[in-house]
Design a protein around this motif. Structure first.
Motif, mmCIF file in Angstrom:
data_model
loop_
_atom_site.group_PDB
_atom_site.id
_atom_site.type_symbol
_atom_site.label_atom_id
_atom_site.label_comp_id
_atom_site.label_asym_id
_atom_site.label_seq_id
_atom_site.Cartn_x
_atom_site.Cartn_y
_atom_site.Cartn_z
ATOM 1 N N LEU A 2 0.843 -1.185 0.000
ATOM 2 C CA LEU A 2 0.000 0.000 0.000
ATOM 3 C C LEU A 2 0.886 1.244 0.000
ATOM 4 O O LEU A 2 1.746 1.410 0.863
ATOM 5 N N HIS A 54 -16.767 -5.259 -3.928
ATOM 6 C CA HIS A 54 -15.558 -5.688 -4.648
ATOM 7 C C HIS A 54 -15.918 -6.159 -6.056
ATOM 8 O O HIS A 54 -15.242 -5.802 -7.031
ATOM 9 N N THR A 77 -6.828 -0.794 -5.283
ATOM 10 C CA THR A 77 -5.981 -1.408 -4.267
ATOM 11 C C THR A 77 -6.763 -1.733 -3.003
ATOM 12 O O THR A 77 -6.645 -2.830 -2.446
ATOM 13 N N LEU A 78 -7.585 -0.797 -2.529
ATOM 14 C CA LEU A 78 -8.340 -1.040 -1.301
ATOM 15 C C LEU A 78 -9.443 -2.076 -1.505
ATOM 16 O O LEU A 78 -9.719 -2.875 -0.604
ATOM 17 N N ASP A 80 -9.260 -4.619 -3.633
ATOM 18 C CA ASP A 80 -8.544 -5.895 -3.655
ATOM 19 C C ASP A 80 -8.084 -6.287 -2.253
ATOM 20 O O ASP A 80 -8.115 -7.468 -1.881
ATOM 21 N N TYR A 81 -7.645 -5.306 -1.460
ATOM 22 C CA TYR A 81 -7.151 -5.605 -0.123
ATOM 23 C C TYR A 81 -8.275 -6.140 0.775
ATOM 24 O O TYR A 81 -8.084 -7.117 1.512
ATOM 25 N N CYS A 82 -9.445 -5.521 0.704
ATOM 26 C CA CYS A 82 -10.566 -5.989 1.530
ATOM 27 C C CYS A 82 -11.003 -7.388 1.106
ATOM 28 O O CYS A 82 -11.348 -8.230 1.950
ATOM 29 N N TYR A 84 -9.008 -9.611 -0.173
ATOM 30 C CA TYR A 84 -7.944 -10.471 0.352
ATOM 31 C C TYR A 84 -8.206 -10.803 1.827
ATOM 32 O O TYR A 84 -8.041 -11.952 2.264
ATOM 33 N N LEU A 85 -8.615 -9.808 2.611
ATOM 34 C CA LEU A 85 -8.902 -10.056 4.025
ATOM 35 C C LEU A 85 -10.029 -11.063 4.192
ATOM 36 O O LEU A 85 -9.955 -11.956 5.044
ATOM 37 N N VAL A 173 -12.784 0.931 4.549
ATOM 38 C CA VAL A 173 -11.718 0.107 5.123
ATOM 39 C C VAL A 173 -11.425 0.535 6.558
ATOM 40 O O VAL A 173 -11.142 -0.313 7.426
ATOM 41 N N GLU A 194 0.018 -6.130 9.055
ATOM 42 C CA GLU A 194 -1.023 -5.879 8.059
ATOM 43 C C GLU A 194 -1.409 -4.409 8.142
ATOM 44 O O GLU A 194 -1.382 -3.811 9.223
#
Length: 231
Positions: A2, A54, A77-78, A80-82, A84-85, A173, A194
């Motif tokens: 990030l 998403h 990016t955010l 995709d990150y959420c 991923y979580l 987020v 993280e």
């Protein structure tokens, strides 16, 4: 990874809200789109909301997978990150980790059946947007994601679409960060950390220990489509 740009976007939003957590609806309101997208903010759980948004974000960005602007990069990016979580660290998110994992597994099973033969992201996006919502309004996460993607594509010009998505994810987020599960954060810190752990620590020091209650917490839908109990 990030970037500082993304971190600044999230933290500046927190500062701009005077330390009040918002679940994305405030971001939509600032962009004059809350009435259009309010249905997508009142889903049964936060995991439903992450996955629907998403999917919708991925569809909205189909054909623009390489970030073109700062807003585009922040949103992708955010999002995709959420996701991923949800897939890999479900115990770091609000709700019970096992329930979060079950919801995600159900979506994966549905995708395996509904997206058979779609070998590219564009093909999958087209299939999702073409899904017909059931007549009884009992919609699955994939169907709602397709509906949201169609509606997001209607937000023009593209620069405005990217800004709306970046504002939404930067707000959401942070809303997801409060947690009473200290053990999962300690475990992740030992493994390198993280971004969500850093946000959790920041909010803890600010005295924010849990997510504010929302209609999603009690299953209210305020006119949103009903949802398939399987997911």
């Amino acid at each position: 990874m990030l970037t500082n740009e993304i971190i600044r976007r999230v933290l500046s939003g927190f500062k701009g809200s005077n330390g009040q957590l918002q679940d994305g609806q405030s971001a939509l309101a600032r962009n004059q789109l809350l009435s259009q997208f309010s249905w997508s903010c009142t889903l049964p759980t936060h995991i439903h909301k992450i996955l629907v948004w998403h999917i919708g974000t991925t569809i909205a960005m189909d054909g623009h997978l390489v970030p073109r602007t700062g807003d585009h990069r922040v949103a992708k990016t955010l999002s995709d990150y959420c996701a991923y979580l949800v897939a890999f660290v479900p115990y770091m998110l609000p709700g019970h980790g096992y329930d979060n994992q079950c919801i995600f597994d159900a979506v994966i099973m549905e995708a395996g059946e509904g997206l058979t033969g779609c070998d590219t992201v564009s093909n999958r996006c087209d299939r999702l947007m073409a899904m017909v919502l059931p007549s009884d309004s009992s919609c699955t996460i994939l169907q709602l994601g397709g509906k949201l993607g169609r509606e997001l594509r209607g937000v023009a010009p593209e620069e405005r679409r990217w800004k709306v998505l970046a504002d939404f994810w930067a707000e959401f987020v942070l809303f997801l960060a409060p947690s009473s599960n200290v053990e999962i954060h300690a475990e992740k810190l030992a493994a390198g950390g993280e971004f969500m752990t850093h946000l959790w620590a920041l909010l803890t020091h600010a005295g924010v220990l849990e997510c504010p209650s929302t209609t999603a917490d009690v299953g209210g839908n305020n006119g949103a489509p009903a949802h398939d109990s399987r997911v």
